[in-house]
Design an enzyme around this catalytic site. Structure first.
Site, PDB file in Angstrom:
ATOM      1  N   SER A 172       0.814  -1.212   0.000  1.00  0.00           N
ATOM      2  CA  SER A 172       0.000   0.000   0.000  1.00  0.00           C
ATOM      3  C   SER A 172       0.852   1.267   0.000  1.00  0.00           C
ATOM      4  O   SER A 172       1.615   1.517  -0.931  1.00  0.00           O
ATOM      5  CB  SER A 172      -0.964  -0.030   1.197  1.00  0.00           C
ATOM      6  OG  SER A 172      -1.920   0.995   1.093  1.00  0.00           O
TER       7      SER A 172
ATOM      8  N   ASP B  42      -3.142   6.023  -3.010  1.00  0.00           N
ATOM      9  CA  ASP B  42      -2.006   5.436  -2.319  1.00  0.00           C
ATOM     10  C   ASP B  42      -1.394   4.370  -3.234  1.00  0.00           C
ATOM     11  O   ASP B  42      -1.773   4.240  -4.396  1.00  0.00           O
ATOM     12  CB  ASP B  42      -2.390   4.869  -0.946  1.00  0.00           C
ATOM     13  CG  ASP B  42      -3.305   3.653  -1.045  1.00  0.00           C
ATOM     14  OD1 ASP B  42      -3.806   3.362  -2.152  1.00  0.00           O
ATOM     15  OD2 ASP B  42      -3.529   2.995  -0.016  1.00  0.00           O
TER      16      ASP B  42
ATOM     17  N   ASP C 201      -1.507   1.126  -3.648  1.00  0.00           N
ATOM     18  CA  ASP C 201      -2.282   0.059  -4.289  1.00  0.00           C
ATOM     19  C   ASP C 201      -3.673   0.529  -4.699  1.00  0.00           C
ATOM     20  O   ASP C 201      -4.527  -0.275  -5.064  1.00  0.00           O
ATOM     21  CB  ASP C 201      -2.380  -1.174  -3.381  1.00  0.00           C
ATOM     22  CG  ASP C 201      -3.087  -0.892  -2.063  1.00  0.00           C
ATOM     23  OD1 ASP C 201      -3.150   0.280  -1.655  1.00  0.00           O
ATOM     24  OD2 ASP C 201      -3.560  -1.848  -1.421  1.00  0.00           O
TER      25      ASP C 201
ATOM     26  N   ASP D 243      -6.270   1.695  -3.111  1.00  0.00           N
ATOM     27  CA  ASP D 243      -7.487   1.404  -2.340  1.00  0.00           C
ATOM     28  C   ASP D 243      -7.800   2.551  -1.379  1.00  0.00           C
ATOM     29  O   ASP D 243      -8.652   2.420  -0.508  1.00  0.00           O
ATOM     30  CB  ASP D 243      -7.378   0.075  -1.582  1.00  0.00           C
ATOM     31  CG  ASP D 243      -6.354   0.098  -0.459  1.00  0.00           C
ATOM     32  OD1 ASP D 243      -5.557   1.058  -0.380  1.00  0.00           O
ATOM     33  OD2 ASP D 243      -6.338  -0.854   0.346  1.00  0.00           O
TER      34      ASP D 243
END
Length: 315
Positions: free
Chosen positions: A64, A276, A278, A280
């Site tokens: 992330s 961010d 990734d 999500d």
């Protein structure tokens, strides 16, 4: 179950001496070079979870908003939810035992959960753009194949995309097509339908600057743009062509530093947002007429959406 194959492949993914990790809300995260054995063992666990649920389980390789040198992994349950808490404990246990104890832990899980070993298993694997993610995703696949389960390697995907395809596979397509293209079409159609309800607006409100954090969000945004309405004009920054993942950019940087990311020049009341690592998580922000920075985090975004929906319902 072929425990000899599990043991043979485990030797190819040795555990660093003294390393202890904890599976939490974000799964496992640490330096990438310490995660090879964890990935292999999460492939094993995902297979058992698939057999127990009689459904496809997802495994996402990402850390992330962490620095590019880190990596991590999290499992996705059948309807796209987080891994069940009881199985988070199994993940922690399996990740931390010594190699000679892996068989015993697997047998313990199988017995306690009454896992039917004859049940077929299916695992969906995805990864972000970190240089370490390719080999770590392969370690997951090694774990899955050690237990002779099926897998689908989706390659480079955002975390929401992997959650989506897992849910689609387990609802026999009722939620949507279990492909990245299906995800793009479903979300862009929903966006178009929603924005039809927006009253007439100033022309510049259709412009949006996006900070891709030099990650997977930038890559996938370029794919989904072809499906979006022409009323939304996107300018992409930190697209991964140069610069490191999450370095001086991304949602976490913007929220913590309370300032725009590197490479984004903001005009007064211009709409900007950041993903961010990734994709999500997203934050919006702008500067007002006197140059003050304003951040709209998840709570504020949810409030605005709720207000918008309430206005639509009261029409």
């Amino acid at each position: 179950m072929d425990f000899e194959e599990v043991t043979r492949k485990s030797a190819l993914h040795p555990k660093p001496t003294g390393l202890v990790l904890q599976y939490g809300t974000a799964g496992f995260r640490t330096k990438a070079e310490q995660l090879d054995h964890v990935m292999y063992r999460m492939g094993l666990l995902a297979t058992l979870r698939s057999k127990w649920t009689k459904a496809t389980i997802g495994v996402m390789v990402t850390a992330s908003h962490n620095p590019e040198e880190d990596n991590g992994v999290k499992l996705v349950d059948p309807l796209g939810e987080m891994l069940a808490p009881a199985w988070e404990e199994y993940a922690t246990l399996l990740a931390n035992v010594e190699e000679r104890e892996i068989q015993g832990v697997l047998k313990q899980i199988i017995e306690k959960e009454a896992v039917d070993l004859q049940q077929e298993a299916s695992v969906a694997v995805g990864r972000d753009t970190r240089p370490s993610s390719v080999n770590l995703a392969q370690a997951v696949i090694d774990g899955v194949t050690a237990l002779r389960a099926k897998y689908h390697d989706y390659g480079l995907v955002t975390t929401p995309q992997l959650h989506y395809v897992v849910r689609c596979q387990n609802t026999q397509g009722k939620y949507g097509a279990a492909t990245v293209d299906g995800y793009c079409k479903k979300l862009s159609k929903a966006f178009a339908e929603l924005t039809k309800q927006v009253p007439s607006r100033m022309s510049d409100h259709g412009c949006l600057k996006v900070d891709g954090a030099n990650g997977i969000g930038a890559l996938k945004l370029q794919e989904i743009q072809q499906h979006l309405t022409k009323d939304l004009v996107i300018t992409l920054h930190n697209d991964g062509s140069s610069g490191k993942l999450n370095y001086l950019c991304g949602a976490d940087f913007v929220k913590v530093q309370q300032k725009p990311p590197q490479g984004v020049k903001m005009k007064s009341n211009e709409r900007c947002c950041s993903f961010d690592g990734d994709a999500d998580r997203i934050v919006y922000y702008y500067v007002d007429s006197v140059g003050r920075f304003h951040l709209l985090d998840g709570d504020k975004i949810a409030t605005l959406i709720s207000t918008f929906i309430k206005e639509l319902l009261t029409k």
